[in-house]
Design a protein around this motif. Sequence first.
Motif, PDB file in Angstrom:
ATOM      1  N   ASP A   5     -37.276 -31.947  13.724  1.00 15.78           N
ATOM      2  CA  ASP A   5     -36.804 -32.816  12.862  1.00 15.78           C
ATOM      3  C   ASP A   5     -35.568 -32.296  12.230  1.00 15.78           C
ATOM      4  N   TYR A   6     -34.399 -33.050  11.743  1.00 17.46           N
ATOM      5  CA  TYR A   6     -33.410 -32.372  11.019  1.00 17.46           C
ATOM      6  C   TYR A   6     -33.811 -32.783   9.599  1.00 17.46           C
ATOM      7  N   GLY A   7     -33.869 -31.821   8.769  1.00 15.76           N
ATOM      8  CA  GLY A   7     -34.005 -32.056   7.568  1.00 15.76           C
ATOM      9  C   GLY A   7     -32.756 -32.215   6.533  1.00 15.76           C
ATOM     10  N   PRO A   8     -32.685 -32.743   5.228  1.00 16.60           N
ATOM     11  CA  PRO A   8     -31.718 -33.161   4.416  1.00 16.60           C
ATOM     12  C   PRO A   8     -30.325 -32.691   5.103  1.00 16.60           C
ATOM     13  N   PRO A   9     -30.160 -31.340   5.044  1.00 20.04           N
ATOM     14  CA  PRO A   9     -28.784 -30.756   5.226  1.00 20.04           C
ATOM     15  C   PRO A   9     -28.570 -30.968   6.612  1.00 20.04           C
ATOM     16  N   CYS A  59     -29.461 -33.268   8.578  1.00 22.34           N
ATOM     17  CA  CYS A  59     -29.307 -34.505   8.943  1.00 22.34           C
ATOM     18  C   CYS A  59     -27.801 -34.908   8.442  1.00 22.34           C
ATOM     19  N   LYS A  97     -25.488 -33.512  11.211  1.00 19.89           N
ATOM     20  CA  LYS A  97     -25.507 -34.475  12.344  1.00 19.89           C
ATOM     21  C   LYS A  97     -24.431 -35.861  12.034  1.00 19.89           C
ATOM     22  N   SER A  98     -24.932 -36.311  10.755  1.00 22.62           N
ATOM     23  CA  SER A  98     -24.356 -37.691  10.656  1.00 22.62           C
ATOM     24  C   SER A  98     -22.978 -37.465  10.474  1.00 22.62           C
ATOM     25  N   ARG A 110     -16.986 -40.505  16.422  1.00 20.12           N
ATOM     26  CA  ARG A 110     -16.652 -41.805  16.521  1.00 20.12           C
ATOM     27  C   ARG A 110     -15.186 -42.066  16.074  1.00 20.12           C
ATOM     28  N   GLN A 142     -30.373 -41.355  21.498  1.00 13.71           N
ATOM     29  CA  GLN A 142     -31.414 -40.494  21.881  1.00 13.71           C
ATOM     30  C   GLN A 142     -31.812 -40.672  23.308  1.00 13.71           C
TER      31      GLN A 142
END
Lengths: 730, 730
Positions: free
Chosen positions: B146-150, B152, B155-156, B163, B326
């Motif tokens: 899992d990616y936790g909050p930081p 994640c 990643k975004s 993009r 994914q």
Amino acid sequence: MRLLSSLLSSTNPLPHHFNFPLRNAFSFQFRNFPRLFSMDSSERSLRNALSLKQLAVEAQGDAVRALKAAGAAKAEIDVAIEALNGLKIEKASIEKQLQAVVSGAGGGDGALNRESFRQAVGNTLERRLFYIPSFKIYRGVAGLYDYGPPGCAVKSNVLAFWRQHFVLEENMLEVDCPCVTPEVVLKASGHVDKFTDLMVKDEKTGTCYRADHLLKDFCNEKLQKDLSISSEKAAELKHILAILDDLSADDLGAKIKEYGITAPDTKNPLSDPYPFNLMFQTSIGPSGLLPGYMRPETAQGIFVNFKDLYYYNGNKLPFAAAQIGQAFRNEISPRQGLLRVREFTLAEIEHFVDPEDKSHPKFADVANLEFLMFPREEQMSGNSAKKIPLGEAVSKGTVNNETLGYFIGRVYLFLTRLGIDKDRLRFRQHLANEMAHYAADCWDAEIECSYGWIECVGIADRSAYDLHAHTEKSGVPLVAHEKFAEPKEVEKLVIAPVKKELGLAFKGSQKNVVEALEAMKEKEALEMKATLESNEEVEFYVCTLGKNVLIKKGMVAISKEKKKEHQRVFTPSVIEPSFGIGRIIYCLFEHSYYMRPSKAGDEHLNVFRFPPLVAPIKCTVFPLVQNQQYEQVAKAISKSLTVAGISHKIDITGTSIGKRYARTDELGVPFAITVDSASSVTIRERDSKDQIRVGVEEAASVVKDVTDGLRTWEDVWSTFPHHVSASTED
Amino acid sequence: MRLLSSLLSSTNPLPHHFNFPLRNAFSFQFRNFPRLFSMDSSERSLRNALSLKQLAVEAQGDAVRALKAAGAAKAEIDVAIEALNGLKIEKASIEKQLQAVVSGAGGGDGALNRESFRQAVGNTLERRLFYIPSFKIYRGVAGLYDYGPPGCAVKSNVLAFWRQHFVLEENMLEVDCPCVTPEVVLKASGHVDKFTDLMVKDEKTGTCYRADHLLKDFCNEKLQKDLSISSEKAAELKHILAILDDLSADDLGAKIKEYGITAPDTKNPLSDPYPFNLMFQTSIGPSGLLPGYMRPETAQGIFVNFKDLYYYNGNKLPFAAAQIGQAFRNEISPRQGLLRVREFTLAEIEHFVDPEDKSHPKFADVANLEFLMFPREEQMSGNSAKKIPLGEAVSKGTVNNETLGYFIGRVYLFLTRLGIDKDRLRFRQHLANEMAHYAADCWDAEIECSYGWIECVGIADRSAYDLHAHTEKSGVPLVAHEKFAEPKEVEKLVIAPVKKELGLAFKGSQKNVVEALEAMKEKEALEMKATLESNEEVEFYVCTLGKNVLIKKGMVAISKEKKKEHQRVFTPSVIEPSFGIGRIIYCLFEHSYYMRPSKAGDEHLNVFRFPPLVAPIKCTVFPLVQNQQYEQVAKAISKSLTVAGISHKIDITGTSIGKRYARTDELGVPFAITVDSASSVTIRERDSKDQIRVGVEEAASVVKDVTDGLRTWEDVWSTFPHHVSASTED
């Protein structure tokens, strides 16, 4: 652990939001059943009148035949025939009235209009590649869709705004967990055992159908097309539609048999209904020994991480975690296009809160919002949704608590800012029979579209169910702590079975008796204590033995002891707003779509009135005519727009400007810059078709301001000179 | 279709990027095999010297024993023993030198340092929840994270920049397709048949291992730990490592047997190697009749939509489609943490281009970039990667074409702007034996981290392979059209078998002969024409009959005819940059991590030097001390930051300011605003620890400017007064 297991084992827990968000789309019309079940009085009297008239027609027909057989006079027979014809005309008239009534209630013209509207939207969406049936060149797979370029842009805009509106503004902890999930997790959540739909098979071809869909289609068809059924029969069918969601496999099977329902495609007989698990199953690793599933929701990934997330948040409540990701449901026979699909994007929030304090510090920010709410009581008494100020709904207890209310308000703001029509959005409270036993309260944001009212967001106070379930299964306590400022003195019940005495008395059954004694609730234990003190012995029912045993005074010591406690340990409640992103987007497409005549009036032009926030492209840039100078200006403006981060498209084809506008209106592009001189350009707004004239250097920044919401179109409209085009618009 | 099938059937096509991106992470060290295979000369001479010295030690030992047995004089024996000891010391010295040499080549101290560095980064990442082993409370599942909050947030940010950098700046058509994919699609792409790894099983426990991993581990272990092996043996083991990727199941099995390799955990015997398909399999719908897989890559979703996308682009080439999503690979036994996982995010671009014109209009924008490139020739001759200007690489033909070169340049810019160290980034060209037969050229962006050089982006010119494969399987032509300005006269070969004559001559075999005649290439057909004209008959090999037949003059007419053509129909080539997002992020973590001593010098503090673009939080806001006035200022600044869209965290705990800085440095937060007065605040930059003093009203906009890259820190540093803190920093 003993406490938890006794809490859980006393119930038959439903897994995590069984009903949300993609399983009951059709059921909206049956939920508010009191209204539908109580048949319209005109319908009832018409059905009765029709039955009577039918009998009269038959009787008169018999009479005519009898006269003819008896060789009656021609004049007499003619009179009888005239009477028969009169009755037939009267019957036809009643049939017409009845048809109008049942059509108005869901079929007929309304349905036809909705159907043709849906087709018009759908055609535009598919033609412009907002979405595409997946794997189309291989004839597609039911329930799987691709987002093409404009749809994909809308989706990423919706998700970006979701992140801004919820995750960033509320400082939520976002996580990103895999879709592949081992069985143990979904066993704990209840999905392995209970995430099912009832299915029937065509006994000859093996084709599968959802049992409730077949029964529902049968009832609707009968009600709308067969005018000859009695009002009692009609009432029965309506009752079935109302309770459809509550029918067991046996009930469903019995009704299918009773009505003689067969396979729709072949008319073959159907099997009995049996449960089909809706998860896509797979196997993790090469051994074949670790079963796994594609997650049916993203929430479980958050629950299993509660301990780490609580620590990350400095061991403080409340806090919220959020996740955006794919979820999967292997629907038996997907219908309803983008609304019921086998793979979809969910955005879920789990807000963890102390069950003893569900207030919200920012509730005041949303308390004055007023929008359509549809509380349980209104549904039961057959009323419609009505506008209620959110603050009032919470203070009067209609909405269970402030945190739940806060999220309802935030969801309302989110959806309306996306462009959802506030008059076709309501928050419907779950009826008692819809809610899981553990849920404190649950509201769905329902959006009305051509398919009816569709649940798009579920906002549920799920109490401590999910964390309990994973604590139980994993053995890892998912709990929170509240440190007391000063130690508190508490009285605790202590039940101490005397094993030696119990062993002598009950031998092999000793363990059952000990466990039953330890499991007593406080009231029961204190009663036993009193009885033992007065009577020396007491009858005690041991459920695992299925009988009473005799407990004597020396066999158990029951007392209340005072203890100092430094902290409170508890399982947090979770309040969960869960968003079906694809459904929201589809409803947004319908709410944004309209047609307007072309200037010549000879055709309809399609427009999506997306707000700039969600529009797939914010702006187009056209040279008015093909001309090197204009092209250079257009390219310079395009460059400035790229720097400003405004997604746009430059169109230097020689197509007429009207056609180019029409093309971009159909994609919902809010602004168009037309280059018609080297020094200034026009900016056109999509819905009003109004145009202003702006200097070349300013063009990009004006578009950026209105796109980012720093200025409104009205504002720039009053600032810049207006451009009146005689020839350019369509 | 005949043309296509003959093109395809003549080859044994490899499915779509079999090697990318998560299958050959370890193999980086074996690819440049000429360098590794040609053993270092010092290693060879040391191994030889060691063998000789070992023989000498043994001989001298024998001599000592012989002297003792013969009852020689003590003095004589002592001399012999002294000589033996001398030889042993010499042997130990050679061993030490050899150990140093083999360690330097991959094991030993370097490996230890890399291992401890990796642990330090990993500990920080896991402690701060950048990532978490998935389903940890259920003991996790190998290869799922899992990616936790930081994590994640990082990643975004990476995906948002991707993009911006690719999709928006290049006007790509982004699509979003499901993960669930029906078998037919992956049958066409080749994955169903060939997307496998070779596996062996522990014959007693059934535990599975990757066959190549076991052989590789054995060879490495021997080479690094067993100094006694001869230089010939060492060369053999190195050769195996070099050709590991090319070994067949039989070769691998033979080597495993020859070396007596057993199951690592149990020492049980192993099965023969056999292929294991790496796709997660499932079943679509309830019937069990439609097999499906979780997609192993996102590219196929783009290929099957080519026709619609081409139309959407106005039937014009070139254009690019892109997809983020994914992908899934059911690895046999995942190792290497975040680098080899069973589910991961891919970002893929398919740039469709006319095979006859692969120039790129924006190539000039990247032509002057100069960075580490590692062409095939350099690898073969044992050299290292070297800096080459991109323009030169394309003009000299090192890189096949401008479009491929343009993407290499754009990928370089993308990765370095994220914060990848340009000195640990190289573009390595695939060797001939690594590339699929149809590929025109292929380059991997490899990033060096503690696991070695890891392929993170593959940039391949795949020619027309994928569109051909789906055209063939689906029957839908995935082709492009080029309309000629004026019709062109072309000469076309026409082969017309005379079926009547052939039927008489070959009866049942007629069809085979006809097909073989029609399938002739131009050259062969013209030769036949000439022979028939001179000789009246000709021997002709029909491969489906497996023999020669005699073709006579009347049996086939061969001619060249002139035709007018109005357009050219062709299958576009595709150039594919494919990004393993998780791998890029992991390498970014390693490149961004460093330690610095605390002020007191008593501990190491962890820092991630993320650029603002990727930092999970851009800014923290602290009141210097707990104080209502400062808190209000902090909250006001927080509000301004929210409005400006700057993700930030406000920390009003009473923790010392030094500790609060340390906490945020560990999350890679670039800026910290400390409120130490009601009118002005300080802004601290993470890496320099420099602080400036800024008015309260300006604080948010200064942070926004440096975060958005509108101003540099150097710029604001020279604009605002500096703040020297005596006590606040750690």
